[in-house]
Design a protein around this motif. Structure first.
Motif, PDB file in Angstrom:
ATOM      1  N   GLN A 691       0.834  -1.209   0.000  1.00 29.28           N
ATOM      2  CA  GLN A 691       0.000   0.000   0.000  1.00 29.28           C
ATOM      3  C   GLN A 691       0.865   1.254   0.000  1.00 29.28           C
ATOM      4  O   GLN A 691       0.548   2.242  -0.677  1.00 29.28           O
ATOM      5  N   MET A 692       1.962   1.225   0.743  1.00 25.79           N
ATOM      6  CA  MET A 692       2.879   2.364   0.763  1.00 25.79           C
ATOM      7  C   MET A 692       3.466   2.606  -0.629  1.00 25.79           C
ATOM      8  O   MET A 692       3.573   3.750  -1.077  1.00 25.79           O
ATOM      9  N   ALA A 693       3.845   1.536  -1.314  1.00 25.88           N
ATOM     10  CA  ALA A 693       4.415   1.682  -2.663  1.00 25.88           C
ATOM     11  C   ALA A 693       3.369   2.182  -3.650  1.00 25.88           C
ATOM     12  O   ALA A 693       3.654   3.042  -4.500  1.00 25.88           O
ATOM     13  N   ARG A 694       2.154   1.663  -3.538  1.00 21.23           N
ATOM     14  CA  ARG A 694       1.092   2.100  -4.452  1.00 21.23           C
ATOM     15  C   ARG A 694       0.762   3.579  -4.268  1.00 21.23           C
ATOM     16  O   ARG A 694       0.348   4.252  -5.215  1.00 21.23           O
ATOM     17  N   SER A 695       0.929   4.086  -3.065  1.00 19.80           N
ATOM     18  CA  SER A 695       0.606   5.492  -2.821  1.00 19.80           C
ATOM     19  C   SER A 695       1.534   6.438  -3.574  1.00 19.80           C
ATOM     20  O   SER A 695       1.231   7.617  -3.725  1.00 19.80           O
ATOM     21  N   LYS A 696       2.659   5.927  -4.052  1.00 24.14           N
ATOM     22  CA  LYS A 696       3.611   6.756  -4.776  1.00 24.14           C
ATOM     23  C   LYS A 696       3.407   6.692  -6.291  1.00 24.14           C
ATOM     24  O   LYS A 696       4.174   7.298  -7.041  1.00 24.14           O
ATOM     25  N   THR A 697       2.409   5.939  -6.757  1.00 25.02           N
ATOM     26  CA  THR A 697       2.137   5.868  -8.188  1.00 25.02           C
ATOM     27  C   THR A 697       1.180   6.969  -8.609  1.00 25.02           C
ATOM     28  O   THR A 697       0.517   7.588  -7.770  1.00 25.02           O
TER      29      THR A 697
END
Length: 846
Positions: A691-697
């Motif tokens: 979820q943390m990584a997806r928030s940067k897309t």
């Protein structure tokens, strides 16, 4: 009364005549540009046939009047809603020939329309070309040639140009296809080449092509810009725009055809000739961007940024909106979403994206607006820091960082009466909210082969079979002894080391008491007994050759075998050797101990290698973990990937994802986390970091809603992986067997009830676990999900470059593959239901 009617009628007639005269006019028409020696038409058209006294203006000496005027007239009638209308025109036509170069003006012509003098418009004509090649160009300026005449590459060709051929990545390039022709070209078709390494968008051009005259290599060509594209290079190096073949049709005249035969047979005397025109390829050198700053947005071009807030004073639980607008020209659609650092106790939502852009030769021009919605939950004063935007300026060839203004908020107490304890609890939760990814998983892991799992494997079915066999064996009590006897060999091997240790311990006492004969006998019994028990060799078959052969079968290296045999030989030799018995006993004892230790150590390592191959990788994983902890993330990535080449595990993919995340390779981090989640769908750490990584897309896609029981079903399935459900099914089956035996062999009624109902429940759990494991295994076997790996890619309406762009996706976005039948193109579906086609090399299968 009659007089008044006549007067009114006369007034209406006068008005009608005035209106008609006002609508009548004389229009002159001629080409704006001609070649020297070219014949062209000059026409004058009047919007009524009630004319007289037509006079043309003074024709300049640069033009020779070959014919004219020829007069033609046209009338038309129409009826609409019972009303009849009539229109008529008269046209005067001249054929002129251009004799001199330059720009010339033909003054207005005059004519009398309804007794009123009317003037035409002025005509300006530019004459190009030179007198030296006027005769040559007369037949080679796009006029119709004789049928069968050769069409050379100099008569018809396409020139390909790029606005820049040395750029940096993401810098826009204008690619132009321009047609040059000396023949009569009536049709041209060509497919846009597949531009590998570029994000390409076509500039809309008019469907009706308007040719102009242009001098090229001393000849006057008719030219037209056929197509233009703006390319954004996505990779560095030497990129090739491949050549493209256009299919054209050239009209030629059959000058030998009989005009009467052509007329009566429907022929025109013209033939169409197919001609292929190959547009050459072109090379583009793309340099990497210089050392990218950590906050680099991906923008390349020339931009500006501004922000605005709808309110700075509000109450708790009232929403506020902040707009961030990025304007300019460049790769606007490939820019990462700006980040606003809201205070922790603000609820935030995915921003709304609005694009107002149009394609130009310099790239996309316009602005992109990000609209952020946030809700403060508690009163107080808060600061929202400025938003930074870093891009590469193509004019100065340097990075520029722009900032917006910060905002200071005054949040007053909300209208609701919040409980103070609840507020405190909420604050505690906010403090516990993770603002970073969770730490890596340390310790050893168990690897499994890709696309393989314990469930439904041979080992799994063997395990179930073993449980059933054990049940039958326990049920048939008299076979218990046979099962125990069948295990004697294994027990002997297991106890071999202990027995040898006891004998050597006894030998040590004999050595201490200086009893050499008994000492050497005991050591020999220890050595022969150890190898006999360990290798399951009977006493009568014990020999040096037999021991060597059996140790070789166990893949013990030759050095260890020779060491053991030498220990036996040395013991027998020292038994009868002269000299100091104490020295001899010490020497033999040490040799025997060393030989047994070495062979035991080797067999244990071999056993670990066969039954637990992960142990050979434990050191590598520990080294990779150490590299991560020490901040050497690139080395950690390399080491984790090396281990994953031998087998996969959720922990390794999770750690690899963390390493990619720390190096800001968000897309690869998402891929690694997704693969880890497939292997361990209930892992909270994996879910959080993903979820943390997806928030940067860039793309924020809301999934389609589903029925509540479908959500529950998926939640149950994802409680464990396929292997986890498989292990639970085995444990449930074992428990069911034990409870069934309890039911069969117990006398008290209550114990039998517990055994019956407990066994039935355990068996039902066994069935449920198998179903869930099968579902997870099915999900693991289907590779229909992928992650976008390029900065931005247009999704097409059809599987071709000519398909219409229906929406745009950015790197890191997850898609589902719905059509995998083509190699170069895949049909995909987003979680919100959108469907389209994408090139296969623009994404990576999870």
């Amino acid at each position: 009364m009659i007089l008044n009617n006549r007067l009114l009628h006369a007034i209406l007639m006068l008005l009608l005549l005035h209106t008609t005269a006002a609508a009548q006019q004389l229009t002159a028409n001629a080409p704006q540009q001609v070649e020297k020696g070219q014949q062209f038409r000059l026409t004058y058209t009047a919007t009524t046939q009630d004319v007289s006294g037509f006079r043309i203006g003074q024709i300049p000496d640069a033009f020779e009047v070959l014919m004219g005027p020829s007069t033609s007239s046209q009338s038309s009638f129409s009826m609409v809603n019972g009303k009849t209308s009539h229109s008529s025109t008269i046209t005067y036509t001249y054929i002129l020939s251009a004799e001199k170069n330059g720009t010339f003006t033909i003054p207005p012509a005059t004519i009398s329309i309804g007794g009123k003098h009317v003037k035409s418009n002025i005509v300006k004509i530019q004459v190009v070309g030179s007198s030296s090649n006027s005769n040559q160009s007369r037949g080679q300026q796009g006029e119709t040639r004789a049928s069968g005449s050769n069409i050379s590459g100099a008569d018809l060709f396409i020139k390909v140009t790029a606005s820049k051929q040395h750029v940096v990545e993401q810098e826009p390039i204008l690619l132009t296809y321009k047609v040059y022709t000396l023949v009569r070209l009536s049709q041209l078709e060509g497919k846009m080449p597949d531009l590998k390494g570029f994000h390409t968008q076509e500039i809309p051009l008019p469907q009706e092509k308007s040719f102009k005259i242009e001098q090229y290599n001393g000849r006057n060509y008719k030219t037209v810009t056929w197509s233009q594209y703006v390319m954004f290079p996505q990779i560095t190096g030497k990129l090739e725009v491949p050549s493209i073949t256009f299919n054209g049709i050239v009209v030629q005249e059959n000058r030998n055809v009989d005009p009467f035969e052509a007329f009566f047979n429907g022929g025109s005397g013209y033939v169409e000739v197919k001609k292929q025109i190959k547009a050459p390829g072109i090379s583009i050198h793309v340099d990497p961007l210089p050392n990218k700053p950590g906050a680099f947005s991906g923008g390349v071009g020339n931009f500006s940024i501004k922000s605005e807030i709808d309110k700075t004073r509000l109450k708790a639980n009232d929403p506020l909106t902040i707009k961030v607008v990025i304007s300019g020209v460049g790769n606007l659609k490939l820019i990462k979403q700006p980040e606003i650092q809201f205070p922790k106790d603000f609820d935030t939502y995915d921003p709304k994206l609005t694009e107002k852009t149009h394609l130009t030769a310099n790239g996309l021009e316009g602005d992109v607006t990000y609209e952020y919605l946030a809700v403060p939950r508690h009163q107080g004063q808060y600061d929202i820091p400025a938003v930074e935007f870093t891009y590469f300026d193509t004019k100065t060839r340097q990075y520029k960082t722009l900032t917006t203004e910060p905002f200071h908020l005054m949040v007053e107490k909300g209208d609701g009466n919040d409980n103070e304890i609840e507020n405190f609890a909420n604050q505690e939760e906010l403090q516990l909210l993770d603002s970073d990814i969770h730490h890596i998983k340390v310790g050893d892991v168990i690897l499994q082969q890709k696309d393989q799992s314990f469930f439904a494997s041979m080992d799994y079915w063997i395990s179930i079979g073993v449980l059933l066999i054990i049940f039958i064996a326990l049920f048939v009590i008299f076979r218990k002894r046979a099962i125990e006897n069948a295990d004697v060999v294994r027990m002997r091997g297991k106890k071999a080391n202990k027995i040898a240790a006891k004998r050597l311990k006894k030998a040590a006492k004999l050595m201490k008491n200086n009893l050499p004969d008994q000492f050497f006998d005991e050591v020999l019994r220890a050595l022969w007994g150890y190898v006999g028990d360990k290798l399951n060799i009977s006493v009568e078959k014990l020999s040096r050759d037999n021991i060597s052969e059996r140790l070789n079968e166990r893949q013990v290296n030759q050095q260890t075998i020779d060491q053991f045999v030498e220990a036996i030989d040395e013991c027998e030799f020292e038994r009868y050797a002269p000299g100091d018995s104490k020295v001899n006993m010490t020497k033999v004892y040490n040799s025997a101990m060393t030989a047994i230790e070495h062979i035991e150590k080797y067999l244990v390592l071999l056993l670990i290698f066969v039954f637990a191959p992960i142990s050979s990788h434990a050191v590598s994983k520990a080294e990779a973990d150490s590299s991560y902890v020490s901040g050497n993330y690139q080395l950690a990535i390399k080491q984790y990937k090396q281990i994953l080449e031998t087998g996969v595990s959720a922990e390794l993919y999770y750690n690899l994802g963390n390493s990619y995340y720390r190096t800001d390779e968000i897309t690869q981090a998402i891929i690694s986390y997704e693969r880890a989640l497939r292997l361990s769908p209930a892992d909270a750490d994996i879910k959080h970091n993903l979820q943390m990584a997806r928030s940067k897309t860039v793309d924020k896609i809301a999934p389609e809603s589903e029925l509540f029981f479908v959500t529950w079903y998926h939640a149950v399935i994802n409680l464990m992986s396929a292997n986890g459900w498989a292990y639970l099914s085995l444990a449930s089956l074992a428990l069911a067997i034990l409870l069934l035996l309890l039911y069969l062999f117990s006398n008290p009624l209550w114990i039998r009830k517990v055994g019956f109902f407990g066994g039935l429940s355990a068996f039902l759990l066994f069935v449920v676990a198998i179903i869930c494991a099968w579902q997870q295994q099915y999900k693991m076997s289907i590779h229909d999900q992928a992650i976008i790996t390029v900065s931005a890619v247009p999704i097409k309406s059809a599987p071709s470059q000519g398909g219409k762009d229906i929406f745009l996706l950015h790197e890191g976005t997850k898609v589902s593959i719905t059509d995998d039948t083509m190699n170069e193109w895949k049909e995909i579906r987003l979680s919100d239901g959108k469907i389209g086609w994408i090139e296969a090399d623009k994404m990576e299968i999870i």
